[in-house]
Design a protein around this motif. Structure first.
Motif, PDB file in Angstrom:
ATOM      1  N   ASP A 159      18.042  16.775  22.482  1.00  0.00           N
ATOM      2  CA  ASP A 159      17.109  15.539  22.434  1.00  0.00           C
ATOM      3  C   ASP A 159      16.100  15.527  23.170  1.00  0.00           C
ATOM      4  O   ASP A 159      15.195  14.735  23.249  1.00  0.00           O
ATOM      5  CB  ASP A 159      18.035  14.352  22.172  1.00  0.00           C
ATOM      6  CG  ASP A 159      18.498  13.979  24.020  1.00  0.00           C
ATOM      7  OD1 ASP A 159      18.662  14.987  24.591  1.00  0.00           O
ATOM      8  OD2 ASP A 159      19.001  12.880  23.969  1.00  0.00           O
ATOM      9  N   LYS A 160      15.770  16.567  24.014  1.00  0.00           N
ATOM     10  CA  LYS A 160      14.775  16.815  24.854  1.00  0.00           C
ATOM     11  C   LYS A 160      13.603  17.467  24.779  1.00  0.00           C
ATOM     12  O   LYS A 160      12.643  17.468  25.303  1.00  0.00           O
ATOM     13  CB  LYS A 160      15.341  17.073  26.413  1.00  0.00           C
ATOM     14  CG  LYS A 160      16.660  16.372  26.947  1.00  0.00           C
ATOM     15  CD  LYS A 160      16.639  15.978  28.311  1.00  0.00           C
ATOM     16  CE  LYS A 160      17.744  15.103  28.721  1.00  0.00           C
ATOM     17  NZ  LYS A 160      18.588  14.321  27.627  1.00  0.00           N
ATOM     18  N   VAL A 161      13.929  18.336  23.410  1.00  0.00           N
ATOM     19  CA  VAL A 161      12.504  19.050  23.267  1.00  0.00           C
ATOM     20  C   VAL A 161      12.551  18.985  21.350  1.00  0.00           C
ATOM     21  O   VAL A 161      13.290  18.500  20.893  1.00  0.00           O
ATOM     22  CB  VAL A 161      12.884  20.769  23.453  1.00  0.00           C
ATOM     23  CG1 VAL A 161      12.945  20.881  24.959  1.00  0.00           C
ATOM     24  CG2 VAL A 161      14.208  21.286  22.868  1.00  0.00           C
ATOM     25  N   LYS A 162      11.237  19.228  20.952  1.00  0.00           N
ATOM     26  CA  LYS A 162      11.038  19.440  19.570  1.00  0.00           C
ATOM     27  C   LYS A 162      10.538  20.811  19.360  1.00  0.00           C
ATOM     28  O   LYS A 162       9.518  21.227  20.305  1.00  0.00           O
ATOM     29  CB  LYS A 162       9.769  18.485  19.324  1.00  0.00           C
ATOM     30  CG  LYS A 162      10.283  17.030  18.838  1.00  0.00           C
ATOM     31  CD  LYS A 162       9.389  16.238  18.361  1.00  0.00           C
ATOM     32  CE  LYS A 162       9.975  14.971  17.958  1.00  0.00           C
ATOM     33  NZ  LYS A 162       8.790  14.115  17.324  1.00  0.00           N
ATOM     34  N   LEU A 163      11.186  21.479  18.388  1.00  0.00           N
ATOM     35  CA  LEU A 163      10.547  22.831  17.939  1.00  0.00           C
ATOM     36  C   LEU A 163       9.937  22.563  16.830  1.00  0.00           C
ATOM     37  O   LEU A 163      10.237  22.216  15.626  1.00  0.00           O
ATOM     38  CB  LEU A 163      11.858  23.770  17.753  1.00  0.00           C
ATOM     39  CG  LEU A 163      12.806  23.869  19.041  1.00  0.00           C
ATOM     40  CD1 LEU A 163      14.059  24.792  18.703  1.00  0.00           C
ATOM     41  CD2 LEU A 163      12.094  24.262  20.046  1.00  0.00           C
ATOM     42  N   LEU A 164       8.695  22.747  16.950  1.00  0.00           N
ATOM     43  CA  LEU A 164       7.686  22.550  15.581  1.00  0.00           C
ATOM     44  C   LEU A 164       6.933  23.868  15.372  1.00  0.00           C
ATOM     45  O   LEU A 164       6.821  24.788  16.034  1.00  0.00           O
ATOM     46  CB  LEU A 164       6.864  21.476  15.920  1.00  0.00           C
ATOM     47  CG  LEU A 164       7.253  20.254  16.460  1.00  0.00           C
ATOM     48  CD1 LEU A 164       6.114  19.403  17.102  1.00  0.00           C
ATOM     49  CD2 LEU A 164       8.020  19.302  15.595  1.00  0.00           C
ATOM     50  N   LYS A 165       6.405  23.678  14.136  1.00  0.00           N
ATOM     51  CA  LYS A 165       5.439  24.977  13.518  1.00  0.00           C
ATOM     52  C   LYS A 165       4.385  24.261  13.139  1.00  0.00           C
ATOM     53  O   LYS A 165       4.272  23.298  12.615  1.00  0.00           O
ATOM     54  CB  LYS A 165       6.067  25.786  12.536  1.00  0.00           C
ATOM     55  CG  LYS A 165       7.353  26.502  12.827  1.00  0.00           C
ATOM     56  CD  LYS A 165       7.567  27.310  11.829  1.00  0.00           C
ATOM     57  CE  LYS A 165       8.973  28.224  12.136  1.00  0.00           C
ATOM     58  NZ  LYS A 165       9.665  29.135  11.370  1.00  0.00           N
ATOM     59  N   PHE A 181       5.482  25.787  18.317  1.00  0.00           N
ATOM     60  CA  PHE A 181       5.016  24.722  19.432  1.00  0.00           C
ATOM     61  C   PHE A 181       6.481  24.147  19.746  1.00  0.00           C
ATOM     62  O   PHE A 181       7.186  23.958  19.075  1.00  0.00           O
ATOM     63  CB  PHE A 181       4.272  23.433  18.536  1.00  0.00           C
ATOM     64  CG  PHE A 181       3.648  22.744  19.690  1.00  0.00           C
ATOM     65  CD1 PHE A 181       2.714  23.144  20.847  1.00  0.00           C
ATOM     66  CD2 PHE A 181       4.162  21.576  19.679  1.00  0.00           C
ATOM     67  CE1 PHE A 181       2.368  22.175  21.790  1.00  0.00           C
ATOM     68  CE2 PHE A 181       3.411  20.344  20.609  1.00  0.00           C
ATOM     69  CZ  PHE A 181       2.837  20.709  21.715  1.00  0.00           C
ATOM     70  N   VAL A 182       6.383  24.117  21.136  1.00  0.00           N
ATOM     71  CA  VAL A 182       7.609  23.667  21.959  1.00  0.00           C
ATOM     72  C   VAL A 182       7.129  22.403  22.699  1.00  0.00           C
ATOM     73  O   VAL A 182       6.310  22.646  23.394  1.00  0.00           O
ATOM     74  CB  VAL A 182       8.482  24.673  22.717  1.00  0.00           C
ATOM     75  CG1 VAL A 182       9.405  23.859  23.260  1.00  0.00           C
ATOM     76  CG2 VAL A 182       8.746  25.744  22.178  1.00  0.00           C
ATOM     77  N   VAL A 236       8.867  23.388  32.194  1.00  0.00           N
ATOM     78  CA  VAL A 236       7.416  23.288  31.746  1.00  0.00           C
ATOM     79  C   VAL A 236       7.248  24.366  30.763  1.00  0.00           C
ATOM     80  O   VAL A 236       7.648  25.442  31.088  1.00  0.00           O
ATOM     81  CB  VAL A 236       6.273  23.547  32.904  1.00  0.00           C
ATOM     82  CG1 VAL A 236       5.064  23.549  32.468  1.00  0.00           C
ATOM     83  CG2 VAL A 236       6.487  22.531  34.106  1.00  0.00           C
ATOM     84  N   VAL A 237       6.261  23.873  29.412  1.00  0.00           N
ATOM     85  CA  VAL A 237       6.217  24.806  28.487  1.00  0.00           C
ATOM     86  C   VAL A 237       4.868  25.708  29.158  1.00  0.00           C
ATOM     87  O   VAL A 237       4.056  25.204  29.137  1.00  0.00           O
ATOM     88  CB  VAL A 237       5.945  24.368  27.013  1.00  0.00           C
ATOM     89  CG1 VAL A 237       5.616  25.195  26.093  1.00  0.00           C
ATOM     90  CG2 VAL A 237       6.999  23.475  26.882  1.00  0.00           C
ATOM     91  N   ARG A 238       5.279  27.103  28.925  1.00  0.00           N
ATOM     92  CA  ARG A 238       4.119  27.899  29.742  1.00  0.00           C
ATOM     93  C   ARG A 238       3.152  28.475  28.170  1.00  0.00           C
ATOM     94  O   ARG A 238       2.039  28.384  28.266  1.00  0.00           O
ATOM     95  CB  ARG A 238       4.674  28.894  30.306  1.00  0.00           C
ATOM     96  CG  ARG A 238       4.541  28.552  31.636  1.00  0.00           C
ATOM     97  CD  ARG A 238       3.213  28.306  32.312  1.00  0.00           C
ATOM     98  NE  ARG A 238       3.321  27.721  33.440  1.00  0.00           N
ATOM     99  CZ  ARG A 238       2.662  26.338  33.540  1.00  0.00           C
ATOM    100  NH1 ARG A 238       1.788  25.974  32.680  1.00  0.00           N
ATOM    101  NH2 ARG A 238       2.913  25.555  34.673  1.00  0.00           N
ATOM    102  N   ASP A 239       4.175  29.234  27.404  1.00  0.00           N
ATOM    103  CA  ASP A 239       3.597  29.752  26.318  1.00  0.00           C
ATOM    104  C   ASP A 239       4.453  29.894  24.912  1.00  0.00           C
ATOM    105  O   ASP A 239       5.245  30.699  24.961  1.00  0.00           O
ATOM    106  CB  ASP A 239       3.112  31.467  26.681  1.00  0.00           C
ATOM    107  CG  ASP A 239       2.162  32.002  25.639  1.00  0.00           C
ATOM    108  OD1 ASP A 239       2.006  31.446  24.647  1.00  0.00           O
ATOM    109  OD2 ASP A 239       1.856  33.191  25.826  1.00  0.00           O
ATOM    110  N   ALA A 240       4.016  28.794  24.289  1.00  0.00           N
ATOM    111  CA  ALA A 240       4.902  28.846  23.099  1.00  0.00           C
ATOM    112  C   ALA A 240       4.894  29.697  22.007  1.00  0.00           C
ATOM    113  O   ALA A 240       5.691  30.212  21.250  1.00  0.00           O
ATOM    114  CB  ALA A 240       4.687  27.290  22.414  1.00  0.00           C
TER     115      ALA A 240
END
Length: 118
Positions: free
Chosen positions: A67-73, A8-9, A46-50
């Motif tokens: 600091d502008k994005v979070k990379l999550l699972k 997830f972005v 814009v996040v289209r398809d994480a």
């Protein structure tokens, strides 16, 4: 065969106050991800398809983007992949694996109930 967690972005904040600077940063952000993950619309990333994300952490190497994005699972969303190179169809392999898993669960629950009753 194997599995991975859904990636997830998430965008944290606006990229910049100036339109030209924002567009350049948005393009830079897009280049940090696999194709299809980030799209640039109206100068904004814009996040289209994480799901297309391969887990690259390239965006974190850029201080102005880190600091502008979070990379999550997502911890409870699994994506399974089954490959078959033999005579068995992947769907048949899945069915057999589920049968084995059900049997193992039955054995463990039975053992647990026996121990609990002692």
């Amino acid at each position: 065969s194997g599995f991975t967690l859904l990636k997830f972005v998430a965008r944290e904040e606006e990229l910049s106050s100036g339109i030209n600077a924002e567009y350049g940063m948005a393009l830079k952000m897009k280049e940090c991800f696999s194709p299809g993950v980030i799209e640039v619309e109206k100068g904004e990333a814009v996040v289209r398809d994480a799901r297309n994300d391969t887990g690259s952490r390239e965006v974190l190497r850029h201080p102005e983007l880190a600091d502008k994005v979070k990379l999550l699972k997502i911890r409870d969303h699994f994506i399974f992949t089954i490959e078959s190179t033999g005579a068995l169809d992947p769907l048949d392999l899945l069915r057999e694996a589920i049968k084995i898993l059900k049997h193992k669960v039955y054995v463990y629950v039975s053992e647990f109930l026996c121990i609990k009753n002692v």
